[in-house]
Design a protein around this motif. Structure first.
Motif, short mmCIF file in Angstrom:
data_model
loop_
_atom_site.label_atom_id
_atom_site.label_comp_id
_atom_site.label_asym_id
_atom_site.label_seq_id
_atom_site.Cartn_x
_atom_site.Cartn_y
_atom_site.Cartn_z
N ALA A 57 8.00 9.09 11.63
CA ALA A 57 7.15 8.62 12.74
C ALA A 57 7.96 7.97 13.85
N CYS A 58 9.22 7.64 13.59
CA CYS A 58 10.08 7.00 14.59
C CYS A 58 10.73 8.02 15.53
N GLU A 102 14.17 7.73 33.69
CA GLU A 102 12.74 7.49 33.66
C GLU A 102 12.25 7.47 32.22
N GLU A 103 11.70 6.35 31.78
CA GLU A 103 11.16 6.20 30.43
C GLU A 103 12.21 6.44 29.34
N LYS A 104 13.48 6.10 29.61
CA LYS A 104 14.55 6.29 28.64
C LYS A 104 15.49 5.08 28.69
N TYR A 105 15.67 4.43 27.55
CA TYR A 105 16.49 3.22 27.46
C TYR A 105 17.45 3.30 26.29
N VAL A 128 18.93 5.31 21.51
CA VAL A 128 18.27 5.70 22.74
C VAL A 128 16.80 5.93 22.43
N LEU A 129 15.94 5.28 23.18
CA LEU A 129 14.50 5.40 22.98
C LEU A 129 13.86 6.01 24.21
N VAL A 130 12.88 6.87 23.97
CA VAL A 130 12.12 7.51 25.04
C VAL A 130 10.63 7.33 24.74
N ARG A 131 9.83 7.48 25.77
CA ARG A 131 8.37 7.40 25.57
C ARG A 131 7.84 8.79 25.36
N TRP A 136 7.05 4.59 22.00
CA TRP A 136 8.50 4.67 21.98
C TRP A 136 8.96 5.38 20.72
N VAL A 137 9.87 6.35 20.87
CA VAL A 137 10.46 7.06 19.74
C VAL A 137 11.96 7.16 19.96
N ILE A 138 12.68 7.40 18.88
CA ILE A 138 14.14 7.51 18.94
C ILE A 138 14.51 8.89 19.45
#
Length: 142
Positions: A57-58, A102-105, A128-131, A136-138
């Motif tokens: 789920a991550c 954009e939407e990535k950290y 790195v996480l994105v939406r 938020w997912v890996i």
């Protein structure tokens, strides 16, 4: 009865409105970035519990289908640097985040791995996480 609005009352009303707006803004900001921290915590909790469903789920939906038990075992072996690897716990301490797009950290943190007799620390871990669909997912790079 007609009450007069004094400067003190007007200043008090303005202060209360500004305080309420700041509180709402901070709650929204916390829920946006707090989701990143929840995802990282959920990932490490799934790894320590060997919970394949929570582990999957991550990750993004497309990646979930190809993840296997070998992937969670690889994550367990990467995290568990203790001599007794049967049962361990993790504690994540967040250090910072960097916007990559954009939407990535990129989120940086330390992971403490411990059991009843040992404790080790892994420093400067980054994910790195994105939406994806508001969650938020890996981002595994694929």
């Amino acid at each position: 009865m007609n009450k007069k609005m004094t400067a003190g009352k007007l200043a008090g009303i303005i202060f209360c409105i500004l305080a309420a707006l700041c509180a709402v803004f901070l709650m929204l900001l916390n829920s946006y970035f707090g989701g990143q921290m929840k995802t990282v915590d959920k990932y490490y909790t799934a790894v320590e519990r060997n919970d394949a469903d929570s582990f999957k789920a991550c990750f993004p939906e497309a990646k979930r289908e190809v993840l296997t038990d070998a992937d969670i075992e690889a994550a367990r072996s990467a995290v568990c640097i203790l001599e007794d690897t049967e049962e361990f716990h993790t504690d994540v301490t967040f250090r910072g985040r960097e916007k990559l797009g954009e939407e990535k950290y990129s989120v940086t943190f330390d992971v403490a791995v411990y059991n009843n007799s040992e404790k080790e620390r892994i420093e400067d871990v980054s994910l790195v996480l994105v939406r994806e669909k508001g969650k938020w997912v890996i981002d595994d790079g694929s």
